[in-house]
Design a protein around this motif. Structure first.
Motif, mmCIF file in Angstrom:
data_model
loop_
_atom_site.group_PDB
_atom_site.id
_atom_site.type_symbol
_atom_site.label_atom_id
_atom_site.label_comp_id
_atom_site.label_asym_id
_atom_site.label_seq_id
_atom_site.Cartn_x
_atom_site.Cartn_y
_atom_site.Cartn_z
ATOM 1 N N PRO A 1 0.820 -1.224 0.000
ATOM 2 C CA PRO A 1 0.000 0.000 0.000
ATOM 3 C C PRO A 1 0.844 1.261 0.000
ATOM 4 O O PRO A 1 0.418 2.300 -0.495
ATOM 5 N N HIS A 2 2.080 1.163 0.543
ATOM 6 C CA HIS A 2 2.964 2.326 0.576
ATOM 7 C C HIS A 2 3.825 2.352 -0.682
ATOM 8 O O HIS A 2 5.054 2.259 -0.643
ATOM 9 N N ASP A 3 3.147 2.499 -1.795
ATOM 10 C CA ASP A 3 3.789 2.707 -3.079
ATOM 11 C C ASP A 3 2.756 3.394 -3.963
ATOM 12 O O ASP A 3 1.548 3.219 -3.771
ATOM 13 N N ASP A 4 3.220 4.184 -4.905
ATOM 14 C CA ASP A 4 2.314 4.965 -5.739
ATOM 15 C C ASP A 4 3.066 5.386 -6.984
ATOM 16 O O ASP A 4 3.869 6.310 -6.951
ATOM 17 N N VAL A 5 2.808 4.698 -8.095
ATOM 18 C CA VAL A 5 3.548 5.000 -9.317
ATOM 19 C C VAL A 5 3.053 6.269 -9.984
ATOM 20 O O VAL A 5 3.729 6.838 -10.845
ATOM 21 N N ASP A 6 1.883 6.735 -9.585
ATOM 22 C CA ASP A 6 1.272 7.889 -10.242
ATOM 23 C C ASP A 6 1.423 9.182 -9.453
ATOM 24 O O ASP A 6 1.708 10.231 -9.998
ATOM 25 N N GLY A 7 1.233 9.128 -8.141
ATOM 26 C CA GLY A 7 1.364 10.315 -7.300
ATOM 27 C C GLY A 7 0.054 10.942 -6.875
ATOM 28 O O GLY A 7 0.031 11.828 -6.014
ATOM 29 N N HIS A 8 -1.065 10.494 -7.457
ATOM 30 C CA HIS A 8 -2.358 11.092 -7.129
ATOM 31 C C HIS A 8 -2.728 10.851 -5.671
ATOM 32 O O HIS A 8 -3.082 11.785 -4.936
ATOM 33 N N GLY A 9 -2.632 9.613 -5.218
ATOM 34 C CA GLY A 9 -2.952 9.305 -3.829
ATOM 35 C C GLY A 9 -2.009 9.979 -2.861
ATOM 36 O O GLY A 9 -2.404 10.422 -1.775
ATOM 37 N N THR A 10 -0.735 10.091 -3.245
ATOM 38 C CA THR A 10 0.250 10.770 -2.397
ATOM 39 C C THR A 10 -0.094 12.246 -2.254
ATOM 40 O O THR A 10 0.031 12.828 -1.170
ATOM 41 N N THR A 11 -0.550 12.857 -3.349
ATOM 42 C CA THR A 11 -0.948 14.266 -3.294
ATOM 43 C C THR A 11 -2.133 14.459 -2.362
ATOM 44 O O THR A 11 -2.157 15.397 -1.547
ATOM 45 N N MET A 12 -3.146 13.598 -2.461
ATOM 46 C CA MET A 12 -4.323 13.719 -1.594
ATOM 47 C C MET A 12 -3.925 13.557 -0.123
ATOM 48 O O MET A 12 -4.408 14.270 0.754
ATOM 49 N N THR A 13 -3.009 12.624 0.114
ATOM 50 C CA THR A 13 -2.532 12.408 1.485
ATOM 51 C C THR A 13 -1.840 13.657 2.017
ATOM 52 O O THR A 13 -2.088 14.091 3.154
ATOM 53 N N ALA A 14 -0.980 14.253 1.199
ATOM 54 C CA ALA A 14 -0.256 15.453 1.637
ATOM 55 C C ALA A 14 -1.195 16.625 1.878
ATOM 56 O O ALA A 14 -0.990 17.416 2.802
ATOM 57 N N ALA A 15 -2.242 16.751 1.052
ATOM 58 C CA ALA A 15 -3.199 17.844 1.236
ATOM 59 C C ALA A 15 -3.896 17.738 2.588
ATOM 60 O O ALA A 15 -4.327 18.740 3.166
ATOM 61 N N ILE A 16 -3.972 16.528 3.116
ATOM 62 C CA ILE A 16 -4.644 16.311 4.402
ATOM 63 C C ILE A 16 -3.671 16.386 5.563
ATOM 64 O O ILE A 16 -3.921 17.073 6.555
ATOM 65 N N GLY B 1 -9.269 24.294 -5.195
ATOM 66 C CA GLY B 1 -8.756 23.298 -6.127
ATOM 67 C C GLY B 1 -7.937 23.920 -7.240
ATOM 68 O O GLY B 1 -7.714 23.278 -8.261
ATOM 69 N N SER B 2 -7.486 25.155 -7.047
ATOM 70 C CA SER B 2 -6.696 25.840 -8.069
ATOM 71 C C SER B 2 -5.218 25.451 -7.916
ATOM 72 O O SER B 2 -4.915 24.304 -7.603
ATOM 73 N N LYS B 3 -4.297 26.395 -8.126
ATOM 74 C CA LYS B 3 -2.875 26.063 -8.101
ATOM 75 C C LYS B 3 -2.459 25.505 -6.745
ATOM 76 O O LYS B 3 -2.660 26.135 -5.709
ATOM 77 N N ALA B 4 -1.896 24.314 -6.788
ATOM 78 C CA ALA B 4 -1.494 23.641 -5.552
ATOM 79 C C ALA B 4 -0.268 22.786 -5.832
ATOM 80 O O ALA B 4 0.068 22.499 -6.981
ATOM 81 N N ARG B 5 0.388 22.379 -4.780
ATOM 82 C CA ARG B 5 1.555 21.514 -4.916
ATOM 83 C C ARG B 5 1.086 20.070 -5.050
ATOM 84 O O ARG B 5 0.427 19.535 -4.159
ATOM 85 N N ILE B 6 1.435 19.467 -6.160
ATOM 86 C CA ILE B 6 1.035 18.090 -6.410
ATOM 87 C C ILE B 6 2.262 17.281 -6.824
ATOM 88 O O ILE B 6 3.283 17.819 -7.244
ATOM 89 N N ARG B 7 2.155 15.977 -6.718
ATOM 90 C CA ARG B 7 3.230 15.101 -7.164
ATOM 91 C C ARG B 7 3.208 15.012 -8.685
ATOM 92 O O ARG B 7 2.153 14.888 -9.300
ATOM 93 N N CYS B 8 4.392 15.091 -9.284
ATOM 94 C CA CYS B 8 4.483 15.039 -10.739
ATOM 95 C C CYS B 8 5.715 14.231 -11.140
ATOM 96 O O CYS B 8 6.420 13.684 -10.284
ATOM 97 N N LYS B 9 5.950 14.160 -12.440
ATOM 98 C CA LYS B 9 7.107 13.435 -12.973
ATOM 99 C C LYS B 9 7.145 12.010 -12.442
ATOM 100 O O LYS B 9 8.140 11.550 -11.886
#
Length: 370
Positions: free
Chosen positions: A70-85, A215-223
């Motif tokens: 569960p502690h892996d994320d090839v895309d970064g979407h779930g990691t971004t949501m986690t960080a936002a919280i 939901g505008s400009k925010a820090r998200i996981r990329c690359k």
């Protein structure tokens, strides 16, 4: 996407009075399940803020015994949501709105070539979260094809006392396809706004929009989840902030039920600028947990009454024949949409999840508005 160092996102936390709220409650004692693409340990999110969680990813046919952490994320979407919280703000990450909460990552195949399985996996993950202490379930995605499995899973979680938030979708500037999950009674559908509380053009909208959040400009996981960038977070990010808002309120009032937390968030929301009670873009308005924590606003009301349910009437119950007509019409409409093709079918083909998913279809009516 510009690098995080090049473009600083607006400080929505200041606008939300986060520092003042954290003196009252920071989300401690509340578990938020992020059913998504998983979580990767990255700078900006402390390991103690994230629970072990679970992976519900389906193994390849040729490797039926393969397991995914569960502690892996090839895309970064779930990691971004986690960080936002729960992010700590270091290393280019966003500071989480509810830094004292715990996130339970529930990893699905979102963002992988097997993304077509994510809907059914998500249904399994929702049930897991409900059975393992999640008070809030964050769904920053949806799946038309798996809705028959997702709906009962969401209802099961609600029966266990969980509060479910779902993104409206990011098709507002296109064909305005909305996420089917937001049509389930009791689910809080979340739209996206900018720092001035104006709806984002990309935000899907309709009668199932209940709340809005930044939901505008925010820090998200990329690359490929290798760094932090700045881009529109969309309704996915907004949903994470709505979930975090609920965590703050519930942390301050641990004896409240999901209905009561939802009710005060709705009552204290920053409503439409034209003075209307609600509209299809922002619902009842922008989530303002500070009004609950700092101003003691909002009446929690009855613990077992859905604040979004239609008011009871004294009208006689409709006959079976009369009740069948709208059901048949809804079914026909759903079939017509399916035949016409859906703009988000790329999800079923396994494309990478971006910073928010807009999903489509009309299958059930969530609630009536007066």
């Amino acid at each position: 996407m510009p690098a995080a160092a090049d473009t600083d996102p607006p400080d929505y936390l200041t606008l939300m009075k986060a520092q003042e709220m954290w003196k009252v409650a920071d989300g401690s004692g509340i578990t938020v399940a992020v059913v998504d693409s998983g979580f990767k340990e990255v700078p900006g999110v402390r390991s103690e803020s994230v629970l072990p969680g679970v992976s519900v990813m389906s193994p390849p046919i040729k490797e039926p015994d393969k397991k995914y952490p569960p502690h892996d994320d090839v895309d970064g979407h779930g990691t971004t949501m986690t960080a936002a919280i729960v992010g700590d703000g270091s290393g280019g990450a966003p500071k989480g709105l509810a830094p004292g909460a715990k996130v339970m990552p529930v990893r699905t195949s979102l963002g992988t070539p097997m993304a077509f399985a994510a809907g059914a996996e998500g249904a399994q993950g929702i049930r897991y979260a409900a059975d393992n202490g999640a008070k809030i379930i964050n769904l920053s995605w949806g799946d038309y094809y798996a809705f028959e499995k997702l709906k009962p899973a969401v209802q099961y979680a609600q029966s266990k006392g969980a509060l479910v938030f779902a993104a409206m979708g990011n098709e507002g500037a296109g064909n305005n396809a909305t996420n089917l999950i937001t049509r389930v009674p009791g689910v809080i559908g979340v739209g996206a706004i900018d720092e001035t509380a104006e709806p984002l053009d990309l935000s899907s909208h309709g009668p199932n929009t209940d709340l809005a959040a930044y939901g505008s400009k925010a820090r998200i996981r990329c690359k490929e989840n290798s760094g932090w960038c700045v881009a529109d977070g969309g309704t996915s990010y907004a949903t994470a902030l709505a979930s975090a808002s609920a965590a703050l309120v519930w942390s301050a009032h641990p004896d409240w039920t999901a209905n009561q937390v939802a009710r005060v968030l709705i009552e204290t929301a920053g409503g439409p600028v034209d003075g209307a009670k609600r509209n299809d873009w922002v619902g009842y308005g922008a989530a303002r947990p500070s009004w609950v924590l700092l101003k003691k606003a909002g009446n929690p009301g009855a613990p077992d009454v859905d604040p979004l349910a239609p008011a009871p009437t004294n009208a006689p119950a409709p006959s079976q024949t009369a009740a069948a007509a709208p059901a048949e019409a809804a079914e026909a409409e759903a079939e017509a949409e399916a035949e016409a093709g859906l703009p988000w079918q790329w999800l079923a083909l396994g494309a990478v999840v971006a910073a928010g998913l807009g999903l489509a279809g009309t299958l059930i009516v969530k609630r009536r508005r007066r």
